[in-house]
Design a protein around this motif. Structure first.
Motif, PDB file in Angstrom:
ATOM      1  N   LEU A 193       0.792  -1.229   0.000  1.00  0.00           N
ATOM      2  CA  LEU A 193       0.000   0.000   0.000  1.00  0.00           C
ATOM      3  C   LEU A 193       0.819   1.272   0.000  1.00  0.00           C
ATOM      4  O   LEU A 193       0.271   2.367  -0.157  1.00  0.00           O
ATOM      5  N   ARG A 194       2.123   1.171   0.208  1.00  0.00           N
ATOM      6  CA  ARG A 194       2.956   2.365   0.289  1.00  0.00           C
ATOM      7  C   ARG A 194       4.290   2.099  -0.394  1.00  0.00           C
ATOM      8  O   ARG A 194       4.716   0.958  -0.524  1.00  0.00           O
ATOM      9  N   TYR A 195       4.930   3.204  -0.811  1.00  0.00           N
ATOM     10  CA  TYR A 195       6.289   3.064  -1.337  1.00  0.00           C
ATOM     11  C   TYR A 195       7.143   4.208  -0.831  1.00  0.00           C
ATOM     12  O   TYR A 195       6.656   5.304  -0.523  1.00  0.00           O
ATOM     13  N   SER A 196       8.412   3.938  -0.743  1.00  0.00           N
ATOM     14  CA  SER A 196       9.407   4.965  -0.495  1.00  0.00           C
ATOM     15  C   SER A 196      10.679   4.483  -1.178  1.00  0.00           C
ATOM     16  O   SER A 196      11.186   3.406  -0.861  1.00  0.00           O
ATOM     17  N   ILE A 246       9.076   9.909 -11.924  1.00  0.00           N
ATOM     18  CA  ILE A 246       9.138   9.050 -10.748  1.00  0.00           C
ATOM     19  C   ILE A 246       8.023   8.018 -10.915  1.00  0.00           C
ATOM     20  O   ILE A 246       6.857   8.383 -11.076  1.00  0.00           O
ATOM     21  N   HIS A 283       5.813   4.621  -9.744  1.00  0.00           N
ATOM     22  CA  HIS A 283       5.451   3.609  -8.751  1.00  0.00           C
ATOM     23  C   HIS A 283       4.175   2.914  -9.186  1.00  0.00           C
ATOM     24  O   HIS A 283       3.438   3.410 -10.038  1.00  0.00           O
ATOM     25  N   SER A 287      -2.893   8.967  -5.153  1.00  0.00           N
ATOM     26  CA  SER A 287      -3.713   8.937  -3.943  1.00  0.00           C
ATOM     27  C   SER A 287      -3.450  10.214  -3.143  1.00  0.00           C
ATOM     28  O   SER A 287      -2.541  11.000  -3.455  1.00  0.00           O
ATOM     29  N   THR A 304      -2.080  10.226  -0.331  1.00  0.00           N
ATOM     30  CA  THR A 304      -0.706  10.054   0.161  1.00  0.00           C
ATOM     31  C   THR A 304       0.296  10.480  -0.900  1.00  0.00           C
ATOM     32  O   THR A 304       1.269  11.176  -0.609  1.00  0.00           O
ATOM     33  N   ASP A 305       0.065  10.067  -2.140  1.00  0.00           N
ATOM     34  CA  ASP A 305       0.965  10.446  -3.238  1.00  0.00           C
ATOM     35  C   ASP A 305       1.040  11.962  -3.378  1.00  0.00           C
ATOM     36  O   ASP A 305       2.118  12.536  -3.580  1.00  0.00           O
ATOM     37  N   ARG A 360       0.310  14.318  -1.151  1.00  0.00           N
ATOM     38  CA  ARG A 360       0.883  14.982   0.020  1.00  0.00           C
ATOM     39  C   ARG A 360       2.402  14.850   0.045  1.00  0.00           C
ATOM     40  O   ARG A 360       3.110  15.770   0.463  1.00  0.00           O
ATOM     41  N   ALA A 361       2.907  13.712  -0.400  1.00  0.00           N
ATOM     42  CA  ALA A 361       4.343  13.427  -0.288  1.00  0.00           C
ATOM     43  C   ALA A 361       5.138  13.896  -1.506  1.00  0.00           C
ATOM     44  O   ALA A 361       6.363  13.780  -1.508  1.00  0.00           O
ATOM     45  N   MET A 368       7.378  15.775  -3.811  1.00  0.00           N
ATOM     46  CA  MET A 368       8.368  16.844  -3.594  1.00  0.00           C
ATOM     47  C   MET A 368       9.059  17.267  -4.886  1.00  0.00           C
ATOM     48  O   MET A 368      10.027  18.023  -4.844  1.00  0.00           O
ATOM     49  N   TYR A 369       8.606  16.763  -6.021  1.00  0.00           N
ATOM     50  CA  TYR A 369       9.300  17.034  -7.285  1.00  0.00           C
ATOM     51  C   TYR A 369       8.331  17.662  -8.290  1.00  0.00           C
ATOM     52  O   TYR A 369       7.825  16.990  -9.188  1.00  0.00           O
ATOM     53  N   PRO A 370       8.096  18.966  -8.159  1.00  0.00           N
ATOM     54  CA  PRO A 370       7.093  19.605  -9.036  1.00  0.00           C
ATOM     55  C   PRO A 370       7.479  19.615 -10.508  1.00  0.00           C
ATOM     56  O   PRO A 370       6.597  19.741 -11.367  1.00  0.00           O
ATOM     57  N   VAL A 420      16.920  19.141  -8.060  1.00  0.00           N
ATOM     58  CA  VAL A 420      15.580  19.596  -7.680  1.00  0.00           C
ATOM     59  C   VAL A 420      15.627  20.794  -6.726  1.00  0.00           C
ATOM     60  O   VAL A 420      14.662  21.547  -6.642  1.00  0.00           O
ATOM     61  N   PHE A 438       9.714  14.497   4.600  1.00  0.00           N
ATOM     62  CA  PHE A 438       9.869  13.996   3.236  1.00  0.00           C
ATOM     63  C   PHE A 438      11.217  14.403   2.623  1.00  0.00           C
ATOM     64  O   PHE A 438      11.391  14.349   1.413  1.00  0.00           O
ATOM     65  N   PRO A 452      15.099  15.504  -1.351  1.00  0.00           N
ATOM     66  CA  PRO A 452      13.693  15.187  -1.124  1.00  0.00           C
ATOM     67  C   PRO A 452      13.395  13.727  -1.427  1.00  0.00           C
ATOM     68  O   PRO A 452      13.863  13.165  -2.424  1.00  0.00           O
ATOM     69  N   MET A 457      11.205  10.321  -2.343  1.00  0.00           N
ATOM     70  CA  MET A 457      10.176   9.939  -3.313  1.00  0.00           C
ATOM     71  C   MET A 457       9.345   8.868  -2.628  1.00  0.00           C
ATOM     72  O   MET A 457       9.812   7.743  -2.430  1.00  0.00           O
ATOM     73  N   ALA A 458       8.143   9.257  -2.230  1.00  0.00           N
ATOM     74  CA  ALA A 458       7.335   8.348  -1.430  1.00  0.00           C
ATOM     75  C   ALA A 458       5.861   8.584  -1.707  1.00  0.00           C
ATOM     76  O   ALA A 458       5.468   9.588  -2.276  1.00  0.00           O
ATOM     77  N   GLY A 459       5.065   7.634  -1.271  1.00  0.00           N
ATOM     78  CA  GLY A 459       3.626   7.735  -1.435  1.00  0.00           C
ATOM     79  C   GLY A 459       3.019   6.365  -1.274  1.00  0.00           C
ATOM     80  O   GLY A 459       3.546   5.522  -0.542  1.00  0.00           O
ATOM     81  N   GLY A 460       1.931   6.156  -1.983  1.00  0.00           N
ATOM     82  CA  GLY A 460       1.300   4.851  -1.884  1.00  0.00           C
ATOM     83  C   GLY A 460      -0.178   4.964  -2.168  1.00  0.00           C
ATOM     84  O   GLY A 460      -0.742   6.054  -2.218  1.00  0.00           O
ATOM     85  N   SER A 461      -0.778   3.827  -2.383  1.00  0.00           N
ATOM     86  CA  SER A 461      -2.177   3.836  -2.781  1.00  0.00           C
ATOM     87  C   SER A 461      -3.085   4.174  -1.608  1.00  0.00           C
ATOM     88  O   SER A 461      -4.274   4.422  -1.786  1.00  0.00           O
ATOM     89  N   ARG A 462      -2.540   4.182  -0.387  1.00  0.00           N
ATOM     90  CA  ARG A 462      -3.362   4.510   0.766  1.00  0.00           C
ATOM     91  C   ARG A 462      -2.565   5.335   1.754  1.00  0.00           C
ATOM     92  O   ARG A 462      -1.354   5.242   1.803  1.00  0.00           O
TER      93      ARG A 462
END
Lengths: 142, 91
Positions: free
Chosen positions: A56-59, A82, A84, A94, A96-97, A99-100, A102-104, B9, B54, B84, B86-91
């Motif tokens: 459900l998450r990646y980093s 980027i 995923h 999502s 989460t995606d 909010r996190a 950082m690369y506009p 960046v 982040f 910075p 690179m993170a996130g996720g489907s939930r």
């Protein structure tokens, strides 16, 4: 300067990143795409470890992130996108995606593995994320 | 004086420089000095006065979260990197 015309990736790169996403199941997969941001074209995929090891998450693993970021830079190329995967949901950023993010200036390339038989053209979607808002951009494969 | 390597960046926040100098014996001290010299960089990587969760910080390519965090020592020959995540996720 960022391309106004969306993101273009070669078919072979699309196949490569989808193969990486499937290989990482049941976890989300991630990676970086290098190329020319001015042209909006990615020419190489650099798979990375998902430090979260989660469905459900990646980093992007911090060691992979620093190594690949500066390898791309030292080669005179740009970070273009980027990547995923979402293992069960649509290829849409999502909360989460967003909010996190950082690369506009980079594209966010998402794959959905919800439909195992989907061709790359429907499994992949490209986005820009700026200040928490996601905007879909055209994706050209080929 | 330590070297801080700036990723693409963040370069626009330091006038396009690939590296900048900063003084400090710990990561926290280096960041304080760095942010005083480059307020645009501070605005980009901090959130309500704290370093954004982040943003990864490295000393010689090692993420300081796996060392002593902001208390990680920094020597004059060390290279600090702000990058910075690179993170996130489907939930």
């Amino acid at each position: 300067m960022v391309s106004d015309h969306g993101l273009a990736i070669p078919s072979a790169v699309a196949a490569e990143l989808l193969a990486h996403a499937r290989a990482e199941l049941p976890y989300e997969a991630c990676g970086l795409l290098a190329g020319s941001i001015a042209d909006g074209r990615a020419t190489a995929f650099h798979p990375t470890r998902n430090a979260e090891a989660s469905p459900l998450r990646y980093s992007v693993h911090p060691e992979d992130l620093v190594r690949i970021t500066f390898a791309i830079d030292d080669a005179g190329e740009d970070l273009v996108a980027i990547f995923h995967s979402h293992t069960r949901s649509a290829a849409v950023p999502s909360a989460t995606d967003r909010r996190a993010a950082m690369y506009p200036d980079a594209f966010y390339l998402l794959a959905s593995l919800a439909n195992a038989d989907a061709p790359p053209e429907s499994a992949l979607r490209a986005w820009r994320i700026h200040r928490g808002h996601a905007f879909e951009v055209p994706l050209t494969i080929g | 004086m330590s070297t801080v390597r700036i990723p693409p960046v963040l370069r626009e926040t330091v006038g396009g420089a690939r590296t900048v100098d900063a003084v400090g014996a710990t990561v926290a001290a280096v960041l304080d000095d760095l942010f005083a010299r480059h307020p645009a960089l501070r605005d980009r990587v901090t959130d309500e006065g704290q370093l954004s969760r982040f943003v990864n910080v490295y000393v010689n390519d090692r993420d300081v979260r796996y060392r002593e965090g902001l208390d990680t020592p920094v020597g004059p020959d060390d290279t600090v990197i702000l990058l910075p995540a690179m993170a996130g996720g489907s939930r």
